[in-house]
Design a protein around this motif. Structure first.
Motif, PDB file in Angstrom:
ATOM      1  N   GLU A  12     -14.457 116.397  14.416  1.00 30.28           N
ATOM      2  CA  GLU A  12     -14.660 115.042  13.903  1.00 30.28           C
ATOM      3  C   GLU A  12     -13.370 114.230  13.984  1.00 30.28           C
ATOM      4  OE1 GLU A  12     -16.641 112.949   9.979  1.00 30.28           O
ATOM      5  OE2 GLU A  12     -15.665 114.895   9.761  1.00 30.28           O
ATOM      6  N   LEU A  13     -12.248 114.854  13.651  1.00 29.98           N
ATOM      7  CA  LEU A  13     -10.965 114.162  13.720  1.00 29.98           C
ATOM      8  C   LEU A  13     -10.666 113.719  15.147  1.00 29.98           C
ATOM      9  CD1 LEU A  13      -8.303 113.268  12.402  1.00 29.98           C
ATOM     10  CD2 LEU A  13      -7.420 115.547  12.912  1.00 29.98           C
ATOM     11  N   LEU A  14     -10.836 114.617  16.095  1.00 25.40           N
ATOM     12  CA  LEU A  14     -10.568 114.261  17.493  1.00 25.40           C
ATOM     13  C   LEU A  14     -11.554 113.211  17.989  1.00 25.40           C
ATOM     14  CD1 LEU A  14      -9.719 117.787  18.905  1.00 25.40           C
ATOM     15  CD2 LEU A  14      -8.144 115.902  18.477  1.00 25.40           C
ATOM     16  N   LEU A  15     -12.805 113.288  17.566  1.00 26.78           N
ATOM     17  CA  LEU A  15     -13.807 112.310  17.974  1.00 26.78           C
ATOM     18  C   LEU A  15     -13.414 110.910  17.518  1.00 26.78           C
ATOM     19  CD1 LEU A  15     -16.762 111.669  19.010  1.00 26.78           C
ATOM     20  CD2 LEU A  15     -17.411 111.907  16.620  1.00 26.78           C
ATOM     21  N   PHE A  16     -13.061 110.778  16.246  1.00 25.26           N
ATOM     22  CA  PHE A  16     -12.711 109.450  15.746  1.00 25.26           C
ATOM     23  C   PHE A  16     -11.343 108.997  16.229  1.00 25.26           C
ATOM     24  CE2 PHE A  16     -16.201 110.217  12.812  1.00 25.26           C
ATOM     25  CZ  PHE A  16     -16.844 108.990  12.904  1.00 25.26           C
ATOM     26  N   HIS A  17     -10.461 109.931  16.551  1.00 22.28           N
ATOM     27  CA  HIS A  17      -9.157 109.536  17.091  1.00 22.28           C
ATOM     28  C   HIS A  17      -9.306 108.921  18.477  1.00 22.28           C
ATOM     29  CE1 HIS A  17      -4.879 109.426  17.765  1.00 22.28           C
ATOM     30  NE2 HIS A  17      -5.063 110.061  18.903  1.00 22.28           N
ATOM     31  N   PHE A  18     -10.171 109.502  19.299  1.00 17.12           N
ATOM     32  CA  PHE A  18     -10.346 109.008  20.662  1.00 17.12           C
ATOM     33  C   PHE A  18     -11.510 108.031  20.794  1.00 17.12           C
ATOM     34  CE2 PHE A  18      -8.224 113.160  21.470  1.00 17.12           C
ATOM     35  CZ  PHE A  18      -7.054 112.629  21.985  1.00 17.12           C
TER      36      PHE A  18
ATOM     37  N   GLU B 299     -11.942  97.657  13.095  1.00 15.17           N
ATOM     38  CA  GLU B 299     -12.493  98.956  13.495  1.00 15.17           C
ATOM     39  C   GLU B 299     -11.406 100.024  13.504  1.00 15.17           C
ATOM     40  OE1 GLU B 299     -14.676 101.146  17.278  1.00 15.17           O
ATOM     41  OE2 GLU B 299     -14.241  98.996  17.378  1.00 15.17           O
ATOM     42  N   GLY B 300     -10.235  99.662  14.002  1.00 10.33           N
ATOM     43  CA  GLY B 300      -9.125 100.601  14.023  1.00 10.33           C
ATOM     44  C   GLY B 300      -8.696 101.021  12.625  1.00 10.33           C
ATOM     45  N   GLN B 301      -8.709 100.072  11.680  1.00 10.09           N
ATOM     46  CA  GLN B 301      -8.335 100.396  10.302  1.00 10.09           C
ATOM     47  C   GLN B 301      -9.342 101.358   9.682  1.00 10.09           C
ATOM     48  OE1 GLN B 301      -5.558  99.658   8.867  1.00 10.09           O
ATOM     49  NE2 GLN B 301      -6.007 100.434   6.832  1.00 10.09           N
ATOM     50  N   TYR B 302     -10.633 101.093   9.907  1.00 10.60           N
ATOM     51  CA  TYR B 302     -11.661 102.003   9.398  1.00 10.60           C
ATOM     52  C   TYR B 302     -11.495 103.401   9.982  1.00 10.60           C
ATOM     53  CZ  TYR B 302     -14.618  98.714   6.876  1.00 10.60           C
ATOM     54  OH  TYR B 302     -15.111  97.825   5.961  1.00 10.60           O
ATOM     55  N   HIS B 303     -11.262 103.475  11.290  1.00  9.19           N
ATOM     56  CA  HIS B 303     -11.097 104.787  11.932  1.00  9.19           C
ATOM     57  C   HIS B 303      -9.839 105.486  11.441  1.00  9.19           C
ATOM     58  CE1 HIS B 303     -13.923 103.743  15.481  1.00  9.19           C
ATOM     59  NE2 HIS B 303     -14.563 104.387  14.521  1.00  9.19           N
ATOM     60  N   TRP B 304      -8.758 104.746  11.242  1.00 10.34           N
ATOM     61  CA  TRP B 304      -7.516 105.350  10.760  1.00 10.34           C
ATOM     62  C   TRP B 304      -7.722 105.949   9.377  1.00 10.34           C
ATOM     63  CZ3 TRP B 304      -4.180 104.180   6.680  1.00 10.34           C
ATOM     64  CH2 TRP B 304      -2.985 104.904   6.688  1.00 10.34           C
ATOM     65  N   LEU B 305      -8.368 105.202   8.460  1.00  7.82           N
ATOM     66  CA  LEU B 305      -8.611 105.711   7.116  1.00  7.82           C
ATOM     67  C   LEU B 305      -9.540 106.924   7.146  1.00  7.82           C
ATOM     68  CD1 LEU B 305      -8.904 102.360   5.169  1.00  7.82           C
ATOM     69  CD2 LEU B 305      -7.044 104.026   5.052  1.00  7.82           C
TER      70      LEU B 305
END
Length: 115
Positions: A6-12, A21-27
Motif C-alpha cells: 500500500e505504501l509503494l502504491l500510494f507513493h508511486f 492530491e499530493g498532500q492527501y497521499h503524503w499524509l
C-alpha cells in the motif's frame, strides 16, 4: 506485506506529489509508515520472547538467573559477555529489519510484475 504494498502504491500513484492530491497521499503514506512500525514492533516482541526466555538462545556468558525478588532475569557473568550480548542483539535487530523489508519489497515486486 500489505502495508508495504500500500505504501509503494500510494507513493508511486501520484505523478507530481504536489497540490491537494499530493498532500492527501503524503499524509496517507505517513499513516501507512506508522502501521508498518507497529507490525515490526509486534514481530520484534515475539523475537524478544524467544530470545530472552529460551535458555538455548542466551549468548555465551549469559543465562537465566533468579534476581532478588525471585524473578527469572537474563544476566551476564561479566562486562565482556554483556557487551558481546548487546552487539549480538544489535546484529539480530538489523538482520531482522533487513529481512522484513526485503521480504516486503520482493513480495511487492512479485505481485506487481508477475501478474
Amino acid at each position: 506485506m500489505a502495508f508495504t504494498q500500500e505504501l509503494l502504491l500510494f507513493h508511486f500513484h501520484t505523478t507530481d506529489h504536489v497540490g491537494l492530491e499530493g498532500q492527501y497521499h503524503w499524509l496517507l503514506q505517513e499513516i501507512i509508515l506508522v502501521s508498518l512500525s507497529v507490525i515490526f514492533q509486534g514481530l520484534w516482541l515475539i523475537v524478544m520472547g524467544y530470545m530472552l526466555w529460551t535458555s538455548e538462545f542466551a549468548p555465551k556468558g549469559c543465562g537465566l538467573r533468579k534476581d532478588n525478588y525471585g524473578r527469572d532475569v537474563i544476566k551476564c557473568s561479566d562486562e565482556e559477555s554483556l557487551h558481546r550480548a548487546k552487539a549480538l542483539v544489535n546484529i539480530l535487530f538489523s538482520w531482522f529489519f533487513i529481512g522484513m523489508m526485503g521480504f516486503g519489497v520482493s513480495f511487492y515486486w512479485s505481485v506487481r510484475f508477475l501478474r
